[in-house]
Design a protein around this motif. Structure first.
Motif, PDB file in Angstrom:
ATOM      1  N   TYR A  99       0.846  -1.206   0.000  1.00 36.81           N
ATOM      2  CA  TYR A  99       0.000   0.000   0.000  1.00 36.81           C
ATOM      3  C   TYR A  99       0.876   1.248   0.000  1.00 36.81           C
ATOM      4  N   ASP A 100       2.036   1.155   0.640  1.00 29.65           N
ATOM      5  CA  ASP A 100       2.942   2.289   0.691  1.00 29.65           C
ATOM      6  C   ASP A 100       3.305   2.732  -0.733  1.00 29.65           C
ATOM      7  N   GLN A 101       3.720   1.762  -1.561  1.00 28.41           N
ATOM      8  CA  GLN A 101       4.125   2.125  -2.929  1.00 28.41           C
ATOM      9  C   GLN A 101       2.922   2.514  -3.777  1.00 28.41           C
ATOM     10  N   VAL A 102       1.786   1.825  -3.559  1.00 27.43           N
ATOM     11  CA  VAL A 102       0.605   2.171  -4.358  1.00 27.43           C
ATOM     12  C   VAL A 102       0.185   3.609  -4.041  1.00 27.43           C
ATOM     13  N   LEU A 103       0.202   3.939  -2.741  1.00 25.69           N
ATOM     14  CA  LEU A 103      -0.231   5.287  -2.350  1.00 25.69           C
ATOM     15  C   LEU A 103       0.772   6.342  -2.815  1.00 25.69           C
ATOM     16  N   SER A 104       2.055   5.962  -2.986  1.00 25.43           N
ATOM     17  CA  SER A 104       3.035   6.926  -3.480  1.00 25.43           C
ATOM     18  C   SER A 104       2.950   7.058  -4.986  1.00 25.43           C
ATOM     19  N   ALA A 105       2.768   5.924  -5.692  1.00 24.78           N
ATOM     20  CA  ALA A 105       2.845   5.960  -7.153  1.00 24.78           C
ATOM     21  C   ALA A 105       1.592   6.589  -7.776  1.00 24.78           C
ATOM     22  N   PHE A 106       0.432   6.304  -7.178  1.00 22.25           N
ATOM     23  CA  PHE A 106      -0.799   6.845  -7.752  1.00 22.25           C
ATOM     24  C   PHE A 106      -1.152   8.101  -6.974  1.00 22.25           C
ATOM     25  N   LYS A 107      -0.678   9.218  -7.501  1.00 22.46           N
ATOM     26  CA  LYS A 107      -0.673  10.449  -6.704  1.00 22.46           C
ATOM     27  C   LYS A 107      -2.045  11.088  -6.522  1.00 22.46           C
ATOM     28  N   ARG A 108      -3.035  10.572  -7.255  1.00 22.88           N
ATOM     29  CA  ARG A 108      -4.356  11.177  -7.080  1.00 22.88           C
ATOM     30  C   ARG A 108      -5.013  10.715  -5.782  1.00 22.88           C
ATOM     31  N   LEU A 109      -4.494   9.636  -5.224  1.00 24.82           N
ATOM     32  CA  LEU A 109      -4.999   9.181  -3.919  1.00 24.82           C
ATOM     33  C   LEU A 109      -4.257   9.959  -2.858  1.00 24.82           C
TER      34      LEU A 109
END
Ligand SMILES: Cc1ncc(COP(=O)(O)O)c(C=O)c1O
Length: 502
Positions: free
Chosen positions: A192-202
């Motif tokens: 989730y850490d990387q997903v939340l960093s990579a998809f910046k609209r979240l």
């Protein structure tokens, strides 16, 4: 860092001995800059505070336009293990208690493991990005059969999107979520850490779960946060990796009810079968939010699961996202530019594995086998005086607090490095601190004094790892702390094919 020790002499003399001084410094050793294990971590690509150039090899030039995500927990732990001699050929000499996957071989009472697949001519074609229709139907049928018997609203294939793995399901979802506040909790699954960093609209909004409360998600507080902070999405693994706790019954019902009030509730249910009942009659019961969804197309509850953990087939990369029809068509679109869909022949091979009778047999065998492993590991940890504060009631992870050990063994990164010397892998707790900016002093992270132990591997590997812990603790008792916290091997080599450990 300047540090003036306040000394209490243990020798009974007024002037402290050198030993007293060293002991005291060790006790107060509390900034990452003072620790070799932490410096190795910070120098690995991607672990500098955000805003600094990130590369995997710090000698390399940064490529213009590329913001390197750096090494994930998976890669960092594999690289460190490899620096200590771990590779495919030597892996049987190692105990991989970092392993985020269950053992894949036969277990007592389970159906035979699949060992052949057929590859009909049609399966040489691309599969649809939502997946093979018959498999989507089999998934919908399994959820209706297990969790929704007698309910008017039933899932159909249109509520199911097949994806090539859980992480792909997460990124397909993240790619279609608009500019919204997304609530997540600490600790939770590393990716989730990387997903939340990579998809910046979240826009990530963290909540730290409290060990005093057994890492329970406070639903009333979540409701308040939704009102006051405008949270649009709540994301959580349930059962939760790494704490091994599960939201169930009325609490899960309450959580799902938020999805009828304008909040999208995304539940990552990869460990839904890894539930350890106290009563024999409860074997075979699993937990899913699907039970509490009222209208499958109106409630915005999104479920991610798949063959990776429950069916013990991590290599198949066949998973699914379940939710309202309209979400599934959106995921079809993001799948068409992100991953192109799951492997076609393996989707076909998965269909019979979703038969409810087959599932029941798998579930019971798995729960009995993993419960026995959990109890064995907990008993051995207790004998090592490493008692687990909050034993797992689900998943195959133990969230082990090291605070009572003497420094520097009392932090996850140093404990991890010391066990690597003994050919054992565990995962330092900081990887479960979803902290997309990576800025805070690691010593201040609520996960810093923890490691995650996996009882996914076979029992003999678990015993090898526990023997290694025993050796480290005996060495500490015999020789004191002077040999710890230093002498760690480093390497600049980036392995071609890192073994996944998380
Ligand atoms: C909570 C959770 N979700 C998803 C996954 C990943 O699944 P996959 O390997 O299918 O991408 C994991 C694996 O560790 C997990 O722990």
């Amino acid at each position: 860092m300047a540090y003036t020790p306040k000394l209490n002499s243990t020798s009974g003399r007024n002037t402290p001995t050198f030993r007293d001084i060293v002991r005291d410094v060790m006790k107060h050793y509390k900034h990452e800059k003072e620790s070799e294990a932490h410096q190795i971590f910070r120098n690995a690509g991607g672990h500098q505070p955000k805003g600094l150039p990130q590369t995997v090899n710090i000698e390399e030039e940064t490529v213009p336009g590329i913001e390197h995500p750096g090494s994930t927990g998976v890669i960092y732990c594999s690289d460190r293990a490899m620096a200590n001699g771990f590779n495919y050929t030597s892996s049987h000499e190692w105990a991989n208690l970092g392993q985020g996957a269950p053992e894949v071989g036969p277990i007592p009472g389970a159906p035979e493991r699949p060992n052949t697949i057929s590859v009909p001519l049609d399966s040489l074609e691309y599969a649809p990005t939502t997946g093979v229709k018959a498999l989507r139907e089999a998934v919908a049928n399994l959820y209706n059969h297990t969790y929704r018997e007698g309910k008017a609203s039933q899932y159909t294939y249109e509520n199911v999107c097949i994806v090539p793995g859980g992480r792909s399901g997460l990124s397909r979802l993240a790619a279609v979520i608009g500019d919204v506040y997304t609530s997540y909790q600490i600790p939770d699954y590393t990716a989730y850490d990387q997903v939340l960093s990579a998809f910046k609209r979240l826009v990530p909004v963290p909540t730290a779960l409290d060990p005093k409360d057994k890492y329970r998600l406070d639903i009333e507080q979540t409701k308040k946060d939704i009102r006051t902070q405008g949270l649009a999405v709540v994301l959580a693994s349930n059962p939760r990796n790494p704490t091994g706790q599960v939201i169930k019954g009325n609490e899960l019902k309450e959580l799902v009810s938020l999805s009828r009030e304008g909040t999208t509730v995304i539940l990552d249910e990869f460990y839904s079968w890894y539930i350890y009942p106290e009563n024999n009659s409860d074997y075979g019961t699993s937990i899913s939010s699907a039970k509490y969804v009222e209208d499958v197309n109106e409630d915005s509850t999104v479920i991610i699961d798949g063959l990776t953990k429950n069916w013990r087939l991590p290599g198949w990369r066949v998973c699914w996202v379940i939710g309202p029809k309209n979400l599934i068509t959106a995921l079809s679109q993001s799948g068409s530019f992100l991953d192109g869909g799951a492997n076609h022949p393996l989707q076909l091979a998965a269909i019979p594995l979703l038969d409810p009778l087959h599932v029941k047999q798998e579930k019971i065998a798995l729960q009995k086998h993993f419960k026995a492993k959990r109890d064995h590991v907990l008993a051995r940890l207790k004998a090592l005086h490493l008692e687990v504060d909050i034993p797992p009631t689900s998943t195959f992870y133990i969230w082990l607090n090291l605070e009572k050990l003497p420094a520097p063994l009392n932090n996850g990164l140093t404990f991890f490095e010391e066990l690597l010397k003994e050919q054992t892998i565990v995962i330092p707790g900081i990887f479960f601190d979803i902290n997309p900016a990576h800025r805070r002093n690691l010593f201040n992270s609520p996960c810093h004094h923890f490691v995650r132990l996996s009882f996914g591997p076979p029992l003999k590997d678990l015993d090898m790892g526990l023997d290694a812990m025993d050796r480290v603790l005996k060495k500490a008792k015999k020789a004191g702390m002077k040999e710890f916290g230093q002498g760690y091997k480093t390497t600049n080599e980036v392995p071609d094919s890192p073994v996944q450990v998380v």
